[in-house]
Design a protein around this motif. Structure first.
Motif, PDB file in Angstrom:
ATOM      1  N   ASP A 172       0.810  -1.216   0.000  1.00 60.58           N
ATOM      2  CA  ASP A 172       0.000   0.000   0.000  1.00 60.58           C
ATOM      3  C   ASP A 172       0.848   1.274   0.000  1.00 60.58           C
ATOM      4  N   HIS A 173       2.170   1.099  -0.122  1.00 64.74           N
ATOM      5  CA  HIS A 173       3.080   2.251  -0.093  1.00 64.74           C
ATOM      6  C   HIS A 173       3.346   2.728  -1.522  1.00 64.74           C
ATOM      7  N   LEU A 174       2.932   3.953  -1.824  1.00 64.19           N
ATOM      8  CA  LEU A 174       3.066   4.529  -3.160  1.00 64.19           C
ATOM      9  C   LEU A 174       3.955   5.767  -3.091  1.00 64.19           C
ATOM     10  N   VAL A 175       5.004   5.779  -3.915  1.00 64.47           N
ATOM     11  CA  VAL A 175       5.939   6.911  -3.939  1.00 64.47           C
ATOM     12  C   VAL A 175       6.085   7.395  -5.375  1.00 64.47           C
ATOM     13  N   ILE A 176       5.919   8.694  -5.571  1.00 62.88           N
ATOM     14  CA  ILE A 176       6.076   9.308  -6.888  1.00 62.88           C
ATOM     15  C   ILE A 176       7.280  10.251  -6.843  1.00 62.88           C
ATOM     16  N   THR A 177       8.118  10.202  -7.875  1.00 58.38           N
ATOM     17  CA  THR A 177       9.223  11.157  -7.994  1.00 58.38           C
ATOM     18  C   THR A 177       9.171  11.805  -9.372  1.00 58.38           C
ATOM     19  N   LEU A 178       9.611  13.050  -9.422  1.00 56.32           N
ATOM     20  CA  LEU A 178       9.732  13.764 -10.690  1.00 56.32           C
ATOM     21  C   LEU A 178      11.138  14.333 -10.781  1.00 56.32           C
ATOM     22  N   ASN A 179      11.882  13.854 -11.773  1.00 57.30           N
ATOM     23  CA  ASN A 179      13.267  14.293 -11.980  1.00 57.30           C
ATOM     24  C   ASN A 179      14.088  14.188 -10.702  1.00 57.30           C
ATOM     25  N   GLY A 180      13.872  13.077  -9.978  1.00 55.89           N
ATOM     26  CA  GLY A 180      14.685  12.774  -8.808  1.00 55.89           C
ATOM     27  C   GLY A 180      14.174  13.319  -7.495  1.00 55.89           C
ATOM     28  N   THR A 181      13.089  14.100  -7.508  1.00 48.30           N
ATOM     29  CA  THR A 181      12.539  14.673  -6.284  1.00 48.30           C
ATOM     30  C   THR A 181      11.215  13.998  -5.934  1.00 48.30           C
ATOM     31  N   VAL A 182      11.066  13.597  -4.683  1.00 47.22           N
ATOM     32  CA  VAL A 182       9.826  12.963  -4.245  1.00 47.22           C
ATOM     33  C   VAL A 182       8.705  14.000  -4.235  1.00 47.22           C
ATOM     34  N   THR A 183       7.625  13.680  -4.945  1.00 43.82           N
ATOM     35  CA  THR A 183       6.459  14.580  -4.994  1.00 43.82           C
ATOM     36  C   THR A 183       5.232  13.968  -4.323  1.00 43.82           C
ATOM     37  N   GLY A 184       5.312  12.696  -3.997  1.00 45.59           N
ATOM     38  CA  GLY A 184       4.211  12.025  -3.307  1.00 45.59           C
ATOM     39  C   GLY A 184       4.706  10.797  -2.571  1.00 45.59           C
ATOM     40  N   ASP A 185       4.304  10.632  -1.332  1.00 44.38           N
ATOM     41  CA  ASP A 185       4.693   9.474  -0.520  1.00 44.38           C
ATOM     42  C   ASP A 185       3.516   9.168   0.399  1.00 44.38           C
ATOM     43  N   VAL A 186       2.700   8.201  -0.002  1.00 45.62           N
ATOM     44  CA  VAL A 186       1.464   7.934   0.731  1.00 45.62           C
ATOM     45  C   VAL A 186       1.251   6.435   0.911  1.00 45.62           C
ATOM     46  N   HIS A 187       0.301   6.104   1.770  1.00 47.26           N
ATOM     47  CA  HIS A 187      -0.148   4.725   1.939  1.00 47.26           C
ATOM     48  C   HIS A 187      -1.622   4.668   1.551  1.00 47.26           C
ATOM     49  N   ASP A 188      -1.929   3.834   0.571  1.00 43.38           N
ATOM     50  CA  ASP A 188      -3.307   3.651   0.121  1.00 43.38           C
ATOM     51  C   ASP A 188      -3.427   2.241  -0.451  1.00 43.38           C
ATOM     52  N   GLY A 189      -4.332   1.470   0.097  1.00 41.85           N
ATOM     53  CA  GLY A 189      -4.447   0.074  -0.324  1.00 41.85           C
ATOM     54  C   GLY A 189      -5.641  -0.223  -1.196  1.00 41.85           C
ATOM     55  N   SER A 190      -6.110   0.773  -1.942  1.00 43.91           N
ATOM     56  CA  SER A 190      -7.320   0.572  -2.748  1.00 43.91           C
ATOM     57  C   SER A 190      -7.128  -0.465  -3.839  1.00 43.91           C
ATOM     58  N   TYR A 191      -5.976  -0.435  -4.511  1.00 45.38           N
ATOM     59  CA  TYR A 191      -5.754  -1.321  -5.664  1.00 45.38           C
ATOM     60  C   TYR A 191      -4.359  -1.921  -5.575  1.00 45.38           C
ATOM     61  N   ALA A 192      -4.310  -3.249  -5.691  1.00 47.22           N
ATOM     62  CA  ALA A 192      -3.048  -3.960  -5.498  1.00 47.22           C
ATOM     63  C   ALA A 192      -2.401  -4.402  -6.805  1.00 47.22           C
ATOM     64  N   ARG A 193      -3.161  -4.357  -7.890  1.00 51.97           N
ATOM     65  CA  ARG A 193      -2.639  -4.896  -9.153  1.00 51.97           C
ATOM     66  C   ARG A 193      -3.391  -4.286 -10.323  1.00 51.97           C
ATOM     67  N   GLY A 194      -2.712  -4.132 -11.459  1.00 53.58           N
ATOM     68  CA  GLY A 194      -3.387  -3.620 -12.642  1.00 53.58           C
ATOM     69  C   GLY A 194      -2.399  -3.276 -13.739  1.00 53.58           C
ATOM     70  N   LYS A 195      -2.915  -2.639 -14.772  1.00 51.32           N
ATOM     71  CA  LYS A 195      -2.101  -2.297 -15.944  1.00 51.32           C
ATOM     72  C   LYS A 195      -1.390  -0.959 -15.757  1.00 51.32           C
ATOM     73  N   ILE A 196      -0.404  -0.744 -16.606  1.00 51.99           N
ATOM     74  CA  ILE A 196       0.316   0.528 -16.695  1.00 51.99           C
ATOM     75  C   ILE A 196      -0.091   1.182 -18.005  1.00 51.99           C
ATOM     76  N   GLY A 197      -0.243   2.492 -18.014  1.00 56.60           N
ATOM     77  CA  GLY A 197      -0.684   3.132 -19.252  1.00 56.60           C
ATOM     78  C   GLY A 197      -0.453   4.626 -19.279  1.00 56.60           C
ATOM     79  N   PHE A 198      -0.791   5.212 -20.407  1.00 56.84           N
ATOM     80  CA  PHE A 198      -0.675   6.654 -20.631  1.00 56.84           C
ATOM     81  C   PHE A 198      -2.028   7.205 -21.071  1.00 56.84           C
ATOM     82  N   GLN A 199      -2.281   8.456 -20.732  1.00 55.38           N
ATOM     83  CA  GLN A 199      -3.582   9.056 -20.994  1.00 55.38           C
ATOM     84  C   GLN A 199      -3.481  10.281 -21.897  1.00 55.38           C
TER      85      GLN A 199
END
Length: 223
Positions: A172-199
Motif C-alpha cells: 500500500d506504499h506509493l511513492v512518486i518522484t519527478l526528476n529525482g525529487t519525491v512529490t508524493g509518498d502515501v499509503h493507500d491500499g485501494s488497488y493492489a494490481r493492474g495495468k500501466i498506461g498513458f492518458q
C-alpha cells in the motif's frame, strides 16, 4: 659544480615523483570510471523495458486517441475530432518500480496510469497544470479520491525538455518522484494490481497536446 649537479639531480627526482603521482591518479580515475560504468550496466540489467522502440507490441489502445511510434518513441495525441484515449500494457503488475522518460507539448492533461483496473479503479501519476487545487506534474491522482498527494512546485517540471517520472508501488506504499525529487509518498491500499498506461485528455484546451515517451523501464519488487 657539485652543488649544481646535486640540485639538478634533486629536481629530476621531484619531476619523476610528480609525474608518477599524476599517472597513478589518472589510472585510478580510469579504474573508478570503468567500475562505475560496470555498476551502472549491472543496475540497468535489473530493469525490463516495456517498450521495444519499434512498435506497440505488448500495448493496447482504448478510446479515440491516436498512438504511434516515431523516432523510437511512443507518441500520443487526441483523435481527429478531439477524442480522448489511453494506451495500456497487456500485462498487469502489482509491486514494482517504474521509470518513464517523457516530453510533453503544453497545454496538456495527461498522466501515467498504474494498477489500472477500470477508469474508476486506478492510480495515476499526473502530467498536468491544475488550477484548483493548484497542482503540477508529479501529483498522485486516484479516481473518486481526487489527489492523494500534490506537487505544488512548478520548478520541478522541465516544460520543454525530457522528464523522468518514477513510480514505486509496494503493497500500500506509493511513492512518486519527478526528476529525482519525491512529490508524493502515501499509503493507500485501494488497488493492489493492474495495468500501466498513458492518458490523452479530451477538450479544446488540449487539442495541440502531445506526449512523447522515450523509455518505460520496470523492475519487480518483493511484496
Amino acid at each position: 659544480m657539485h652543488n649544481t649537479t646535486w640540485k639538478m639531480d634533486m629536481e629530476r627526482r621531484e619531476f619523476l615523483r610528480d609525474t608518477a603521482g599524476i599517472l597513478v591518479g589518472l589510472l585510478g580515475a580510469k579504474v573508478y570510471a570503468a567500475e562505475s560504468a560496470e555498476s551502472e550496466a549491472l543496475e540497468e540489467e535489473k530493469w525490463e523495458s516495456l517498450f521495444n522502440g519499434k512498435d506497440l507490441s505488448g500495448w493496447r489502445p482504448e478510446g479515440g486517441a491516436v498512438w504511434t511510434v516515431e523516432d523510437e518513441c511512443i507518441v500520443g495525441v487526441q483523435g481527429p475530432n478531439g477524442e480522448a484515449g489511453d494506451l495500456f500494457t497487456e500485462k498487469e503488475y502489482d509491486d514494482f518500480e517504474l521509470r518513464v522518460t517523457y516530453k510533453i507539448h503544453w497545454p496538456a492533461n495527461s498522466g501515467i496510469w498504474f494498477r489500472y483496473q477500470a477508469p474508476d479503479k486506478a492510480y495515476q501519476a499526473d502530467i498536468l497544470e491544475y488550477k484548483e487545487p493548484l497542482a503540477y506534474s508529479g501529483t498522485l491522482y486516484c479516481p473518486g479520491k481526487m489527489f492523494l498527494a500534490i506537487n505544488k512546485d512548478p520548478a520541478l517540471v522541465k516544460k520543454d525538455d525530457w522528464n523522468t517520472m518514477g513510480i514505486r508501488a509496494q503493497g500500500d506504499h506509493l511513492v512518486i518522484t519527478l526528476n529525482g525529487t519525491v512529490t508524493g509518498d502515501v499509503h493507500d491500499g485501494s488497488y493492489a494490481r493492474g495495468k500501466i498506461g498513458f492518458q490523452i485528455h479530451a477538450g479544446d484546451d488540449f487539442k495541440n497536446m502531445k506526449i512523447t515517451v522515450r523509455k518505460v523501464l520496470l523492475r519487480p519488487l518483493a511484496p
